[in-house]
Design a protein around this motif. Structure first.
Motif, PDB file in Angstrom:
ATOM      1  N   ARG A   1      37.252  33.825  41.794  1.00 51.52           N
ATOM      2  CA  ARG A   1      37.184  32.490  41.204  1.00 51.52           C
ATOM      3  C   ARG A   1      35.747  32.067  40.919  1.00 51.52           C
ATOM      4  NH1 ARG A   1      39.985  30.498  44.724  1.00 51.52           N
ATOM      5  NH2 ARG A   1      38.411  29.594  46.109  1.00 51.52           N
TER       6      ARG A   1
ATOM      7  N   GLY B   1      38.760  39.671  34.831  1.00 49.31           N
ATOM      8  CA  GLY B   1      38.632  38.266  35.223  1.00 49.31           C
ATOM      9  C   GLY B   1      39.919  37.490  35.099  1.00 49.31           C
ATOM     10  N   LYS B   2      41.020  38.146  34.757  1.00 52.71           N
ATOM     11  CA  LYS B   2      42.291  37.439  34.638  1.00 52.71           C
ATOM     12  C   LYS B   2      43.438  38.340  35.089  1.00 52.71           C
ATOM     13  CE  LYS B   2      42.413  38.657  29.707  1.00 52.71           C
ATOM     14  NZ  LYS B   2      42.446  38.119  28.330  1.00 52.71           N
TER      15      LYS B   2
ATOM     16  N   SER C   1      34.622  35.471  36.709  1.00 55.42           N
ATOM     17  CA  SER C   1      35.476  34.836  35.704  1.00 55.42           C
ATOM     18  C   SER C   1      35.637  35.680  34.446  1.00 55.42           C
ATOM     19  CB  SER C   1      34.916  33.458  35.334  1.00 55.42           C
ATOM     20  OG  SER C   1      33.594  33.589  34.837  1.00 55.42           O
TER      21      SER C   1
END
Length: 473
Positions: free
Chosen positions: A241, A356-357, A245
């Motif tokens: 987090r 990042g996701k 990112s």
């Protein structure tokens, strides 16, 4: 000598007091005069090899004199009599004809007795919690663990940083442990003690540098608690987090991927499937090490779908859990545990580290199947690396990577030859963040999720928690 070794182990583990240990040694030496020198040599060698605290040897050394000088732990705690006892020790040693030895012996005992007296005074000064009283820093559990601060809490209980007085007594440089205390509702269930004892026993078999160490399991009155390794650093969920990112380069993410993979592979070799791997159950230590918590959590049934990263528990069945965004389709379908369930979760974590996701926008596997979703390619990966990652993310078990080693092989640097090398690159990644604090979120996961083999044990209902419609517990 085996008898002495056993009693010494009980003392170090807190099973007997210093007075009782000295009494065992005194009685044994009285019956085996010819063993004084071999036993003394054995103790000195054990200290030199670093397997025994020098303080313990100093507290026993006078027993090997002739005649032995006896000291009372009870008298030591009584401060006005401590000086008198030390003086008596000096006099006895002087009569034996060794003034220099008397001074050294008395000094050693004075140090030991002062240390024990301090610990005993701390015990008496700390309030012992009543069964129904909320725990708070400053309280002492089982007359041994002084609560320092709360690290996290959840529906299952609380986790505290605690100071172990036994470790302090042995002058351990790391006296702190993490102490997990289950809440009243879970502790009061008639089968919870048996179930969670089996959890701790199974966890204790996982001795691996990438698996969090569980020390012990016990109860204090009506409270059930578990002690485990105290870590400094932060959870991978926090790191993703705050620092990741847009994703990491593979060379920086690899040590984390590898550390988690080694932990899972070790568990699979022990026939243990983690079943709830997620960033909140992965911890990056300040020294760069990677630790995995919570092997063997069972499946949830009748749970609502959602995007939350919190573990869901079914209140009507055994204490079970999964995390929607990281649970395989087969877990949702209540199929038998399989290593490929962990591979799916590891692939999701790997995708997050590199991009990042989440590969499926934090939706569950069953929702991804229903919507016929497919993860977008991570452009920084080579064709072979992407194919390896995509295979780990397959929504159906039979199409997924067959083993952890097979999954991570495309990502491994060509020069990686040693499985247990220290992941220094992790420390380099974290250095930019400065000094890292203990992740309370991580320890909250320890409370919510660390129920390793409860699926094999009694049905332990979760406490009723008021929540809004559609919210995840």
């Amino acid at each position: 000598m085996h008898e002495l070794s056993t009693e010494l182990g009980r003392f170090i583990g807190g099973g007997i007091s210093l007075d009782q240990l000295r009494a065992v040694f005194r009685d044994y030496l009285a019956q085996h005069h010819d063993q004084r020198e071999p036993i003394s040599r054995w103790l000195r060698t054990t200290v030199e090899e670093g397997r025994l605290s020098a303080t313990i040897w100093l507290s026993l050394r006078d027993l090997f004199d002739d005649p032995p000088a006896a000291l009372s732990l009870t008298a030591a705690v009584a401060a006005p009599r401590t000086a008198e006892r030390v003086q008596q020790t000096k006099t006895q040693a002087a009569i034996a004809g060794s003034t220099a030895h008397a001074t050294q012996l008395a000094s050693a005992h004075a140090t030991q007795l002062a240390s024990v007296a301090r610990i005993e005074r701390r015990k008496s000064a700390q309030p012992a919690p009543n069964d129904g009283e909320p725990l708070r820093p400053g309280m002492i559990v089982r007359e041994r663990f002084v609560l320092v601060e709360q690290l996290g809490s959840g529906g299952m209980g609380e986790v505290f940083k605690a100071r172990d007085l036994r470790r302090e007594e042995a002058h351990d440089r790391q006296p702190f442990i993490a102490l997990k205390v289950l809440n009243k509702e879970v502790s009061n269930h008639p089968d919870s003690f048996m179930a969670l004892q089996r959890e701790a026993r199974r966890a204790g078999t996982l001795a691996h540098p990438n698996v969090v160490t569980v020390y012990d399991f016990d109860r204090d009155g009506a409270r059930i608690y578990m002690t485990m390794e105290y870590l400094e650093g932060r959870g991978l969920d926090t790191y993703l987090r705050e620092e990741c990112s847009s994703g990491l380069a593979l060379e920086k993410a690899w040590p984390i991927i590898r550390g988690v993979a080694l932990a899972l592979e070790y568990g699979h070799q022990k026939r243990i499937v983690h079943s709830d791997l997620k960033p909140g159950n992965i911890f990056i230590c300040n020294d760069g090490g990677v630790k995995v918590l919570d092997f063997g959590i069972a499946r949830v049934i009748n749970a609502t779908d959602g995007k939350s990263e919190e573990t869901l528990f079914d209140p009507g069945k055994r204490l079970r859990g999964l995390t929607p965004a990281y649970a395989s389709l087969e877990m949702w379908n209540r199929e038998s545990p399989d290593p490929r369930d962990d591979i799916y979760a590891l692939a999701c974590v790997t995708y997050e580290l590199l991009s990042g996701k989440h590969p499926y926008d934090r939706l569950s596997a069953k929702t991804a199947v229903a919507r016929k979703l497919a993860p977008q390619r991570v452009e920084a990966l080579s064709r072979g690396q992407w194919e390896g990652l995509r295979k780990g993310l397959e929504l159906r078990r039979e199409q997924r990577s067959a083993s952890v080693s097979h999954f991570i092989k495309p990502f491994a640097p060509q020069s990686t030859l040693r499985k247990y090398a220290v992941p220094a690159a992790v420390a380099a990644v974290l250095a930019t963040a400065g000094a890292l604090a203990v992740s309370a979120r991580y320890y909250r996961s320890a409370v919510e999720d660390s129920t390793l083999q409860v699926l094999q044990c009694a049905e332990i209902p979760r406490p009723v928690v008021q929540q809004s419609e559609g919210a995840v517990a």
